[in-house]
Each structure stands twice: as C-alpha cells, then as structure tokens.
Design a protein around this motif. Structure first.
Motif, PDB file in Angstrom:
ATOM      1  N   MET A   3     -61.617 -53.888 -77.858  1.00  0.00           N
ATOM      2  CA  MET A   3     -61.412 -52.817 -76.789  1.00  0.00           C
ATOM      3  C   MET A   3     -61.139 -51.392 -77.440  1.00  0.00           C
ATOM      4  O   MET A   3     -61.468 -50.664 -76.604  1.00  0.00           O
ATOM      5  N   ASP A   4     -60.759 -51.263 -78.639  1.00  0.00           N
ATOM      6  CA  ASP A   4     -60.406 -49.896 -79.206  1.00  0.00           C
ATOM      7  C   ASP A   4     -62.025 -49.212 -79.032  1.00  0.00           C
ATOM      8  O   ASP A   4     -61.946 -48.084 -78.654  1.00  0.00           O
ATOM      9  N   ALA A   5     -62.844 -50.220 -79.464  1.00  0.00           N
ATOM     10  CA  ALA A   5     -64.392 -49.328 -79.641  1.00  0.00           C
ATOM     11  C   ALA A   5     -64.543 -48.768 -78.090  1.00  0.00           C
ATOM     12  O   ALA A   5     -65.267 -47.571 -77.816  1.00  0.00           O
ATOM     13  N   VAL A   6     -64.619 -49.828 -77.239  1.00  0.00           N
ATOM     14  CA  VAL A   6     -65.009 -49.384 -75.485  1.00  0.00           C
ATOM     15  C   VAL A   6     -64.090 -48.229 -75.067  1.00  0.00           C
ATOM     16  O   VAL A   6     -64.628 -47.404 -74.610  1.00  0.00           O
ATOM     17  N   SER A   7     -62.890 -48.364 -75.382  1.00  0.00           N
ATOM     18  CA  SER A   7     -61.938 -47.374 -74.872  1.00  0.00           C
ATOM     19  C   SER A   7     -62.187 -45.908 -75.489  1.00  0.00           C
ATOM     20  O   SER A   7     -62.382 -44.855 -74.781  1.00  0.00           O
ATOM     21  N   SER A   8     -62.563 -45.602 -76.698  1.00  0.00           N
ATOM     22  CA  SER A   8     -62.672 -44.412 -77.385  1.00  0.00           C
ATOM     23  C   SER A   8     -64.072 -44.070 -76.930  1.00  0.00           C
ATOM     24  O   SER A   8     -64.357 -42.825 -76.919  1.00  0.00           O
ATOM     25  N   ALA A   9     -65.128 -45.023 -76.724  1.00  0.00           N
ATOM     26  CA  ALA A   9     -66.443 -44.487 -76.346  1.00  0.00           C
ATOM     27  C   ALA A   9     -66.440 -43.917 -74.888  1.00  0.00           C
ATOM     28  O   ALA A   9     -67.450 -43.141 -74.563  1.00  0.00           O
ATOM     29  N   THR A  10     -65.725 -44.378 -74.187  1.00  0.00           N
ATOM     30  CA  THR A  10     -65.723 -44.138 -72.793  1.00  0.00           C
ATOM     31  C   THR A  10     -64.739 -42.997 -72.346  1.00  0.00           C
ATOM     32  O   THR A  10     -64.758 -42.724 -71.276  1.00  0.00           O
ATOM     33  N   GLY A  11     -63.808 -43.025 -73.248  1.00  0.00           N
ATOM     34  CA  GLY A  11     -62.647 -41.967 -72.910  1.00  0.00           C
ATOM     35  C   GLY A  11     -61.896 -42.686 -72.029  1.00  0.00           C
ATOM     36  O   GLY A  11     -60.769 -41.583 -71.423  1.00  0.00           O
ATOM     37  N   THR A  12     -61.394 -43.869 -71.880  1.00  0.00           N
ATOM     38  CA  THR A  12     -60.340 -44.274 -71.062  1.00  0.00           C
ATOM     39  C   THR A  12     -59.420 -44.937 -71.868  1.00  0.00           C
ATOM     40  O   THR A  12     -59.486 -45.084 -72.975  1.00  0.00           O
ATOM     41  N   SER A  13     -58.288 -45.342 -71.149  1.00  0.00           N
ATOM     42  CA  SER A  13     -57.182 -45.943 -71.708  1.00  0.00           C
ATOM     43  C   SER A  13     -57.644 -47.454 -72.311  1.00  0.00           C
ATOM     44  O   SER A  13     -58.362 -48.026 -71.882  1.00  0.00           O
ATOM     45  N   LYS A  14     -56.985 -47.900 -73.257  1.00  0.00           N
ATOM     46  CA  LYS A  14     -57.214 -49.264 -73.997  1.00  0.00           C
ATOM     47  C   LYS A  14     -56.768 -50.203 -72.823  1.00  0.00           C
ATOM     48  O   LYS A  14     -57.508 -51.233 -72.653  1.00  0.00           O
ATOM     49  N   ALA A  15     -55.798 -49.926 -71.990  1.00  0.00           N
ATOM     50  CA  ALA A  15     -55.279 -50.982 -70.833  1.00  0.00           C
ATOM     51  C   ALA A  15     -56.547 -51.109 -69.821  1.00  0.00           C
ATOM     52  O   ALA A  15     -57.074 -52.046 -69.515  1.00  0.00           O
ATOM     53  N   SER A  16     -57.176 -49.861 -69.484  1.00  0.00           N
ATOM     54  CA  SER A  16     -58.421 -49.987 -68.513  1.00  0.00           C
ATOM     55  C   SER A  16     -59.604 -50.642 -69.023  1.00  0.00           C
ATOM     56  O   SER A  16     -60.326 -51.387 -68.327  1.00  0.00           O
ATOM     57  N   ALA A  17     -59.859 -50.334 -70.276  1.00  0.00           N
ATOM     58  CA  ALA A  17     -61.013 -50.935 -70.979  1.00  0.00           C
ATOM     59  C   ALA A  17     -60.826 -52.264 -70.957  1.00  0.00           C
ATOM     60  O   ALA A  17     -61.777 -53.213 -70.968  1.00  0.00           O
ATOM     61  N   GLY A  18     -59.493 -52.930 -71.489  1.00  0.00           N
ATOM     62  CA  GLY A  18     -59.234 -54.116 -71.393  1.00  0.00           C
ATOM     63  C   GLY A  18     -59.699 -54.866 -70.110  1.00  0.00           C
ATOM     64  O   GLY A  18     -59.905 -55.954 -69.938  1.00  0.00           O
ATOM     65  N   GLU A  19     -59.105 -54.428 -69.295  1.00  0.00           N
ATOM     66  CA  GLU A  19     -59.240 -54.945 -67.747  1.00  0.00           C
ATOM     67  C   GLU A  19     -60.855 -55.111 -67.397  1.00  0.00           C
ATOM     68  O   GLU A  19     -61.001 -56.087 -66.936  1.00  0.00           O
TER      69      GLU A  19
END
Length: 85
Positions: A1-17
């Motif tokens: 989720m960290d990779a998706v969060s940093s690639a999209t510029g969203t929070s880890k919680a949002s990427a996880g959801e």
C-alpha cells in the motif's frame, strides 16, 4: 500500500481502502463465474478441478479428493514483457 500511496499522492488509509475495494470486486466477480480482465496486466477467471483419488503420504492409504473450483490468472502481454526485460 505504501507504493500505491506514494505513486498516487494519497494517504495510506485511502490507498488501502481502494485496494481492498478492488480485491473485493474481483473476488466477487470471479466467485460468480465472471472473468475480470485488466488490459496490459492480466485476467482472472474461474476454473474447475475434477474429483480424484490421492494417497495419504503418511499411511499410503487412498483418499478421495473432491472436486473444487479454482482461480486462474493469466498474465497479459505488457506484464510478461515487463518481467522479461
């Protein structure tokens, strides 16, 4: 989720959801017998494994293995090409 969060510029919680919702949607579709195709990545579909006779490795006794549904993943061309660079 960290990779998706940093690639999209969203929070880890949002990427996880988002990832959890995607996994749930793919799981539900494949469980219902539908195929899910992600162009460039691959496709998920339902398969079948027939009933068969196996052996208990500890005792050598024959056992009946019942039929089961399986999940198949077929990698797309772009994914295969990226792996085989």
């Amino acid at each position: 989720m960290d990779a998706v969060s940093s690639a999209t510029g969203t929070s880890k919680a949002s990427a996880g959801e988002t990832i959890d919702a995607f996994i749930a949607a793919v799981t539900k579709a494949v469980a219902n017998g539908d195929a899910v195709q992600l162009v460039g990545f691959g496709s998920f579909s339902q398969g079948a494994r027939a009933a068969r006779t196996g052996r208990n490795p500890a005792t050598g006794e024959e056992i009946r293995i019942s039929a089961a549904k399986t999940v198949k993943f077929t990698a797309g061309k772009a994914f295969k090409d990226a792996v085989n660079v």
